[in-house]
Design an enzyme around this catalytic site. Sequence first.
Site, PDB file in Angstrom:
ATOM      1  N   ASP A   1     -43.767  21.826  -1.477  1.00  0.00           N
ATOM      2  CA  ASP A   1     -42.778  21.165  -0.634  1.00  0.00           C
ATOM      3  C   ASP A   1     -41.669  22.183  -0.354  1.00  0.00           C
ATOM      4  O   ASP A   1     -41.558  23.193  -1.059  1.00  0.00           O
ATOM      5  CB  ASP A   1     -42.233  19.939  -1.369  1.00  0.00           C
ATOM      6  CG  ASP A   1     -41.162  19.219  -0.564  1.00  0.00           C
ATOM      7  OD1 ASP A   1     -41.334  19.087   0.653  1.00  0.00           O
ATOM      8  OD2 ASP A   1     -40.160  18.810  -1.161  1.00  0.00           O
TER       9      ASP A   1
ATOM     10  N   ASP B   1     -40.861  17.539  -5.565  1.00  0.00           N
ATOM     11  CA  ASP B   1     -39.757  17.062  -6.390  1.00  0.00           C
ATOM     12  C   ASP B   1     -39.268  15.668  -6.052  1.00  0.00           C
ATOM     13  O   ASP B   1     -38.497  15.086  -6.801  1.00  0.00           O
ATOM     14  CB  ASP B   1     -38.566  18.019  -6.267  1.00  0.00           C
ATOM     15  CG  ASP B   1     -37.942  17.969  -4.883  1.00  0.00           C
ATOM     16  OD1 ASP B   1     -38.700  17.979  -3.903  1.00  0.00           O
ATOM     17  OD2 ASP B   1     -36.711  17.913  -4.795  1.00  0.00           O
TER      18      ASP B   1
ATOM     19  N   ASP C   1     -43.144  12.881  -2.620  1.00  0.00           N
ATOM     20  CA  ASP C   1     -44.180  13.826  -3.042  1.00  0.00           C
ATOM     21  C   ASP C   1     -45.147  13.219  -4.058  1.00  0.00           C
ATOM     22  O   ASP C   1     -46.182  13.825  -4.371  1.00  0.00           O
ATOM     23  CB  ASP C   1     -43.545  15.075  -3.660  1.00  0.00           C
ATOM     24  CG  ASP C   1     -42.759  15.888  -2.644  1.00  0.00           C
ATOM     25  OD1 ASP C   1     -43.191  15.922  -1.477  1.00  0.00           O
ATOM     26  OD2 ASP C   1     -41.729  16.477  -3.015  1.00  0.00           O
TER      27      ASP C   1
END
Length: 665
Positions: A369, A559, A563
């Site tokens: 990410d 995080d 996600d």
Amino acid sequence: MTHDKEDITTDFKPLEITSPRTAAAPGPQDDACCSGGACSAAAGQQQAAEEAKASYLPTILSLVLLVTGLILDYIDAAWFTGIARFVTYGLAYALVGWRVVWHAVTSLRSSFFNEFLLMTVATLGAFYLGEYAEGVAVMLFYVIGEHFQEAAVVRSRKSIKELIDNRPDMVNLQTATGTTSVPAKDVWIGERILVRPGEKVALDGELLTEAAAFNTAALTGEAKPDIKRRGDKVLAGMLNLNTAATLQVTAAYEDSALSKILQLMEEAGSRKAKTQQFITRFAKVYTPIVFFLALAITLLPYFFVSSYVFGDWFYRALVFLVVSCPCALVVSIPLGYFGGIGAASRNGILFKGANFLDLITQVDTVVMDKTGTLTEGVFEVQEVQTVWPDEQEFLAYVAAVEAVSTHPVAQAIANYAGKVSLQATQVQEIAGHGIIGLVEGDEVLAGNGKLLLQQGVAYDVTIDAVPYTTVLVAVNGSYAGHIIIADKLKADAAAAVKAMRQQGVGHLIMLSGDKEAIVQRVAKELQLDAAYGGLLPQDKVAKVEELKAQQRKVAFVGDGINDAPVITLSDVGMAMGGLGSDAAIETADVVIQTDQPSKVATAIAIGRKTKQVVWQNIGMAFAVKAAVLLLGAGGLATMWGAVFADVGVALLAILNAVRIQRIKF
């Protein structure tokens, strides 16, 4: 090494945290709660340390008696015969062997053939043959190996505790008499706590302060910090940015994201690597086979050897039994993985199980990410565009009004401008749009395009297409310029990419919900293999499914709550745990407590070193045991050689496993 051979972690009791107060039962904690095993982690560790020290005394006394007996045997003392000799060695044996014998007897119902039975038969058989010193030596060094194992486990637990202690466990409790610092676990639901600027929130709560800014990137997946207002919920893990905030606690300490790390450590003990599972199954088959082989070594020669002497062949069988004990395997291998988990903890990485130490060595594709993983999730001025001839004067005017605001964007501009002498008056903050004030008698507007249009200020609307947070400025009703603000890369982001490539990761990919232009800029700066922007959580899942369909071993690093689905889907899910959301941390297989992307490469390196050490132990144990087994069956090896082959190899394997924690990654 008196443990259940099924799993070394049965001796490892994870530290427990309890909250002394709940909404249903307010009031101080009764001391009786400790009777249920819910005492503090510190008290539990201290008690374990005291018990460990107490267990050393019998071992030391046994060693003294054994050495004394060997010396007396060597000098051939006239009085050291018969009952005196038997009592000396018998006491030395009892001091260290009674637990093993007792375990062998009590485990007969569940598992007849185990290492405890082999050790008991071999050592008592040595006493039957009058080889007292050898019988004591086998049991003594076996127990010394147990102490080494305990020391290794304690070291790993200490590493884990040091990692956990980085979380905020103290809060500022507000009472009628003022504010006092108390343990977070002692705070009741409904009480009020003060969170100062720069502090991380330790407990979930409802905001009582009028407004406060929190870094919520880890929880929401959005780069923009969030302004919380009175009545809004503030979650544990959020970072207070700039205003002292008062919260009313809504959840107990053990329910916060940070406290759940302890629960994750408990899970680590129940998940075995494939190598561990194989060795456990192997030991169940291997142990009865060698037991009957030892029986055959004792009895079969009677039918084939003319000069058969029962004592000689029984001694050979005892040597065979001692050598065949699978201690070095069933102890050192899980301890090797435990050492790997401990080494990871020392580096701020939490593996939820030994199986993930194995899996991470197979990863060839790392998907990341952007916000909160590769970038800080905080704002920083990137560019200033003004129609004024003097940029510094422009910044001074803007900073004068922005300095009054607590908004993170305003603070970023004020910090960028530095110290200015101008002051703003009649400042009015328009929620969601911007701010208006007077500077040196001039009206200054700073905000988004909607604010300028509401005030009748014309500007180039193409600025709205800039893929960054943009603050437009107008002075006295005329467009004066704009300031571009963007998230910045983490300090070790570039180093993380380089380190992962050095670890053999062939594909580095970034998935993000941010605009495509931002994503491609970051990907180019970090030299990633591919990057995709504007993705929803389901789009990230689809991308990872595509990669897995190509037979790639995928690790995903994220995080935020958004996600969690893709973390679950990946072969190895990794979460940034310092500010990561509950969902991300709970679904992840590996948690990076330091929020540093470079730790991904460190985790891979630790996994590979752990696997290397484990296979070193397996190879060493099999090689030495095979050699001494053959020598023992042929009558060329003594019980002392058997001691080395079994306990000695176990000690070497344990020391090799402990070595993992001393390596600097």
